[in-house]
Motif scaffolding. Structure first.
Motif, PDB file in Angstrom:
ATOM      1  N   LEU A 323       0.826  -1.209   0.000  1.00 52.61           N
ATOM      2  CA  LEU A 323       0.000   0.000   0.000  1.00 52.61           C
ATOM      3  C   LEU A 323       0.864   1.265   0.000  1.00 52.61           C
ATOM      4  CD1 LEU A 323      -2.850  -0.923   2.520  1.00 52.61           C
ATOM      5  CD2 LEU A 323      -3.151  -0.278   0.128  1.00 52.61           C
ATOM      6  N   THR A 324       1.846   1.325   0.875  1.00 52.49           N
ATOM      7  CA  THR A 324       2.680   2.526   0.941  1.00 52.49           C
ATOM      8  C   THR A 324       3.428   2.751  -0.367  1.00 52.49           C
ATOM      9  OG1 THR A 324       4.476   1.249   1.949  1.00 52.49           O
ATOM     10  CG2 THR A 324       2.958   2.374   3.437  1.00 52.49           C
ATOM     11  N   ALA A 325       3.789   1.670  -1.028  1.00 52.96           N
ATOM     12  CA  ALA A 325       4.517   1.800  -2.299  1.00 52.96           C
ATOM     13  C   ALA A 325       3.670   2.479  -3.368  1.00 52.96           C
ATOM     14  CB  ALA A 325       4.982   0.423  -2.776  1.00 52.96           C
ATOM     15  N   MET A 326       2.348   2.395  -3.248  1.00 47.34           N
ATOM     16  CA  MET A 326       1.468   2.988  -4.252  1.00 47.34           C
ATOM     17  C   MET A 326       1.630   4.503  -4.346  1.00 47.34           C
ATOM     18  SD  MET A 326      -2.130   0.951  -3.734  1.00 47.34           S
ATOM     19  CE  MET A 326      -2.303  -0.791  -4.140  1.00 47.34           C
ATOM     20  N   VAL A 327       1.896   5.156  -3.205  1.00 38.56           N
ATOM     21  CA  VAL A 327       2.013   6.607  -3.231  1.00 38.56           C
ATOM     22  C   VAL A 327       3.458   7.084  -3.119  1.00 38.56           C
ATOM     23  CG1 VAL A 327      -0.320   7.067  -2.358  1.00 38.56           C
ATOM     24  CG2 VAL A 327       1.542   6.668  -0.745  1.00 38.56           C
ATOM     25  N   ASP A 328       4.403   6.152  -3.072  1.00 39.29           N
ATOM     26  CA  ASP A 328       5.811   6.552  -3.020  1.00 39.29           C
ATOM     27  C   ASP A 328       6.208   7.471  -4.177  1.00 39.29           C
ATOM     28  OD1 ASP A 328       6.275   5.295  -0.652  1.00 39.29           O
ATOM     29  OD2 ASP A 328       7.266   3.526  -1.502  1.00 39.29           O
ATOM     30  N   PRO A 329       5.698   7.256  -5.410  1.00 37.29           N
ATOM     31  CA  PRO A 329       6.098   8.151  -6.508  1.00 37.29           C
ATOM     32  C   PRO A 329       5.719   9.607  -6.281  1.00 37.29           C
ATOM     33  CG  PRO A 329       5.130   6.142  -7.383  1.00 37.29           C
ATOM     34  CD  PRO A 329       4.891   6.119  -5.900  1.00 37.29           C
ATOM     35  N   LEU A 330       4.738   9.859  -5.387  1.00 43.11           N
ATOM     36  CA  LEU A 330       4.334  11.242  -5.124  1.00 43.11           C
ATOM     37  C   LEU A 330       5.314  11.979  -4.218  1.00 43.11           C
ATOM     38  CD1 LEU A 330       0.463  10.861  -4.655  1.00 43.11           C
ATOM     39  CD2 LEU A 330       1.729  11.556  -6.703  1.00 43.11           C
ATOM     40  N   LYS A 341      -4.093  14.816  -0.265  1.00 41.47           N
ATOM     41  CA  LYS A 341      -4.541  14.807   1.138  1.00 41.47           C
ATOM     42  C   LYS A 341      -5.740  15.736   1.331  1.00 41.47           C
ATOM     43  CE  LYS A 341      -0.004  13.785   3.176  1.00 41.47           C
ATOM     44  NZ  LYS A 341       1.099  14.316   4.022  1.00 41.47           N
ATOM     45  N   ALA A 342      -5.677  16.928   0.740  1.00 42.09           N
ATOM     46  CA  ALA A 342      -6.790  17.870   0.866  1.00 42.09           C
ATOM     47  C   ALA A 342      -8.042  17.324   0.191  1.00 42.09           C
ATOM     48  CB  ALA A 342      -6.397  19.216   0.255  1.00 42.09           C
ATOM     49  N   TYR A 343      -7.872  16.704  -0.949  1.00 36.33           N
ATOM     50  CA  TYR A 343      -8.995  16.151  -1.708  1.00 36.33           C
ATOM     51  C   TYR A 343      -9.698  15.043  -0.917  1.00 36.33           C
ATOM     52  CZ  TYR A 343     -11.393  13.799  -5.627  1.00 36.33           C
ATOM     53  OH  TYR A 343     -12.322  13.218  -6.459  1.00 36.33           O
ATOM     54  N   ARG A 387      -8.164   2.959  -2.642  1.00 35.42           N
ATOM     55  CA  ARG A 387      -6.766   2.512  -2.575  1.00 35.42           C
ATOM     56  C   ARG A 387      -5.832   3.658  -2.189  1.00 35.42           C
ATOM     57  NH1 ARG A 387      -5.901  -2.544  -4.733  1.00 35.42           N
ATOM     58  NH2 ARG A 387      -7.730  -3.474  -5.741  1.00 35.42           N
ATOM     59  N   LEU A 388      -6.074   4.844  -2.713  1.00 44.04           N
ATOM     60  CA  LEU A 388      -5.238   5.980  -2.367  1.00 44.04           C
ATOM     61  C   LEU A 388      -5.396   6.369  -0.895  1.00 44.04           C
ATOM     62  CD1 LEU A 388      -5.744   8.150  -5.573  1.00 44.04           C
ATOM     63  CD2 LEU A 388      -3.555   7.208  -4.772  1.00 44.04           C
ATOM     64  N   ARG A 389      -6.642   6.338  -0.407  1.00 41.92           N
ATOM     65  CA  ARG A 389      -6.874   6.658   1.000  1.00 41.92           C
ATOM     66  C   ARG A 389      -6.163   5.645   1.901  1.00 41.92           C
ATOM     67  NH1 ARG A 389     -10.848   9.712   3.101  1.00 41.92           N
ATOM     68  NH2 ARG A 389     -12.151   9.499   1.243  1.00 41.92           N
ATOM     69  N   SER A 390      -6.311   4.372   1.575  1.00 46.30           N
ATOM     70  CA  SER A 390      -5.664   3.327   2.373  1.00 46.30           C
ATOM     71  C   SER A 390      -4.148   3.471   2.339  1.00 46.30           C
ATOM     72  CB  SER A 390      -6.078   1.944   1.850  1.00 46.30           C
ATOM     73  OG  SER A 390      -7.471   1.761   1.945  1.00 46.30           O
ATOM     74  N   ALA A 391      -3.613   3.790   1.150  1.00 47.08           N
ATOM     75  CA  ALA A 391      -2.168   3.953   1.024  1.00 47.08           C
ATOM     76  C   ALA A 391      -1.665   5.121   1.858  1.00 47.08           C
ATOM     77  CB  ALA A 391      -1.796   4.145  -0.445  1.00 47.08           C
ATOM     78  N   LEU A 392      -2.413   6.233   1.874  1.00 47.09           N
ATOM     79  CA  LEU A 392      -2.002   7.384   2.671  1.00 47.09           C
ATOM     80  C   LEU A 392      -2.073   7.090   4.168  1.00 47.09           C
ATOM     81  CD1 LEU A 392      -3.443  10.577   0.935  1.00 47.09           C
ATOM     82  CD2 LEU A 392      -1.056   9.870   1.153  1.00 47.09           C
ATOM     83  N   VAL A 393      -3.106   6.346   4.585  1.00 46.31           N
ATOM     84  CA  VAL A 393      -3.207   5.979   5.996  1.00 46.31           C
ATOM     85  C   VAL A 393      -2.015   5.118   6.391  1.00 46.31           C
ATOM     86  CG1 VAL A 393      -4.497   4.594   7.667  1.00 46.31           C
ATOM     87  CG2 VAL A 393      -5.713   6.172   6.167  1.00 46.31           C
ATOM     88  N   ALA A 394      -1.714   4.101   5.566  1.00 46.53           N
ATOM     89  CA  ALA A 394      -0.583   3.223   5.853  1.00 46.53           C
ATOM     90  C   ALA A 394       0.716   4.020   5.898  1.00 46.53           C
ATOM     91  CB  ALA A 394      -0.500   2.118   4.801  1.00 46.53           C
ATOM     92  N   ARG A 395       0.852   4.971   4.993  1.00 47.27           N
ATOM     93  CA  ARG A 395       2.050   5.807   4.954  1.00 47.27           C
ATOM     94  C   ARG A 395       2.138   6.692   6.188  1.00 47.27           C
ATOM     95  NH1 ARG A 395       3.419  10.951   3.181  1.00 47.27           N
ATOM     96  NH2 ARG A 395       5.434  11.139   2.092  1.00 47.27           N
ATOM     97  N   THR A 396       1.027   7.298   6.610  1.00 53.10           N
ATOM     98  CA  THR A 396       1.009   8.167   7.782  1.00 53.10           C
ATOM     99  C   THR A 396       1.359   7.399   9.046  1.00 53.10           C
ATOM    100  OG1 THR A 396      -0.675   9.569   6.769  1.00 53.10           O
ATOM    101  CG2 THR A 396      -0.412   9.733   9.162  1.00 53.10           C
ATOM    102  N   LEU A 397       0.865   6.153   9.116  1.00 49.48           N
ATOM    103  CA  LEU A 397       1.109   5.337  10.308  1.00 49.48           C
ATOM    104  C   LEU A 397       2.479   4.694  10.285  1.00 49.48           C
ATOM    105  CD1 LEU A 397      -2.374   3.620  10.696  1.00 49.48           C
ATOM    106  CD2 LEU A 397      -1.501   5.669  11.829  1.00 49.48           C
TER     107      LEU A 397
END
Length: 420
Positions: A323-330, A341-343, A387-397
């Protein structure tokens, strides 16, 4: 309450309702502080600022009790406030005779203040009634203070209850241990984790809780949940075991509000229900959720079910890494990450997102399209949003990070904050 006690009159003195002639609380507390307390055992045991506040609270309680006796009003609350004040001083190690002298001095000041206003030729009946009321006042105060002091001394002399709480949380308690300290083991408990948050805390620092704060919280828990509730303190946190038949989960929000008032600070809290043998696992779970709240910077009460997704995403494993890898490119596009995050925080409302970021809605559309191109997940479709929401949560935690969570102290790795 106001500085002076106002209630419905039942008698007059010098043409004025007696209850309206009671002195201001600030007048009596000031005189006690200047003439008596500074030379007594009180001032050596209690910090001056705390002592001034405590004396004022005690004086107000005694004035409310006096007004109640003069008018026939309910005196339950002021007597309870007096007991609480005595308990606080007893926990500070203040001798009982010092408490008695302080209260007696305040009572005499109030009595003399009323008598000075009497008209000798007209107020014989009122003076006699006031004298009777102050005899009753002295009797009730003496009884309430003695009960509160003796109860606190009996409790302070036995730390077996704390030992029992620790044993329950470790899964090692026995019925014999419970009987030895007068506690009946319940079939089920609500397991609370509470963190005390400093006013300047941005969600990352722990706080060292003062002894007075601990005592206030213990007293509040005992008052709300009975003497069968157990509590163990960590660094900046408390773990509570409340028998299920002593607590209504529907009142959890109000209970947490009372803890906030007792602690004089913000708190984070969560709870789950557990059977007796399930307490150790429940303790681990609630403190893990408390750590999630810290990372997400959430205060107040969060029920476990409210953060169940975040809890599951915080568990170590391949899924979290994926999950975290999904948003790593950002990471290379911080503006896009901020927009995402705002969206998501605005329930995927582009107009609201534009207002938050102070940009044109078309700019929001452009950035969302760029996010879709970079991550392969489209924030304009439900599957991509999930998927993006879950990835951001996993990344934040911080899923996958090697970070220990000490039971009773989820902020262990952060620097200590100033004590309460």
């Amino acid at each position: 309450m106001p500085d002076s006690v106002l209630s419905a009159p039942i008698m007059t003195m010098a043409g004025r309702p007696v209850v309206d002639s009671l002195p201001a609380a600030s007048t009596i507390s000031g005189r006690i502080m200047s003439r008596f307390v500074v030379d007594s055992a009180l001032s050596g045991r209690v910090p001056l600022a705390d002592l001034r506040r405590d004396v004022t609270v005690m004086v107000k309680a005694c004035l409310e009790l006096t007004a109640g006796l003069l008018t026939g009003a309910d005196t339950t609350k002021p007597l309870s406030d007096v007991r609480f004040g005595v308990t606080e001083w007893a926990r500070e190690g203040v001798p009982f005779d010092a408490m008695q002298q302080a209260v007696r001095a305040g009572t005499l000041l109030a009595f003399d203040h009323l008598l000075a206003q009497a008209e000798p030729a007209e107020d014989h009946a009122a003076v006699a009634e006031v004298t009777r009321v102050f005899f009753e006042l002295s009797s009730r105060l003496a009884t309430a203070m003695a009960q509160a002091y003796s109860n606190e001394m009996r409790t302070a002399g036995d730390d077996s209850v704390d030992t029992l709480a620790a044993a329950l949380m470790a899964g090692k308690a026995t019925p014999a241990m419970a009987r030895a300290c007068g506690v009946r083991l319940a079939e089920g408990y609500f397991v609370f984790a509470v963190a005390f948050v400093a006013p300047h805390d941005e969600g990352e620092s722990r706080r060292i809780v003062s002894h007075r704060t601990v005592r206030r919280v213990r007293a509040e828990v005992s008052q709300r949940c009975g003497d069968q509730a157990l509590m163990q303190m960590g660094v900046g946190t408390a773990t509570l075991l409340i028998p299920q038949d002593h607590f209504d989960p529907a009142e959890a929000e109000r209970f947490v509000e009372h803890l906030v008032a007792a602690a004089h600070t913000r708190v984070r809290a969560t709870f789950v229900s557990a059977s007796g043998d399930g307490i150790p696992e429940a303790v681990e779970r609630v403190h893990a959720v408390l750590d999630i709240m810290r990372r997400l910077r959430r205060d107040g009460l969060a029920r476990f079910e409210d953060l169940s997704l975040e809890y599951q995403l915080s568990r170590p494993g391949a899924a979290g890494h994926h999950l975290t890898a999904m948003v790593d490119p950002l990471e290379a596009h911080p503006v896009l990450l901020e927009t995402l995050k705002a969206y998501l925080s605005t329930r995927c409302t582009r107009l609201h997102t534009a207002r938050i970021l102070h940009i044109h809605p078309n700019t929001v559309d452009y950035r969302l399209n760029r996010i879709a191109e970079i991550t392969g997940l489209d924030p304009l479709h439900s599957d991509g949003v999930w998927r993006l929401r879950s990835a951001l949560v996993a990344r934040t935690l911080g899923v996958g990070e090697q970070e220990s969570i000490d039971r009773g102290d989820p902020d262990r790795s952060a620097p200590a904050a100033q004590a309460c």
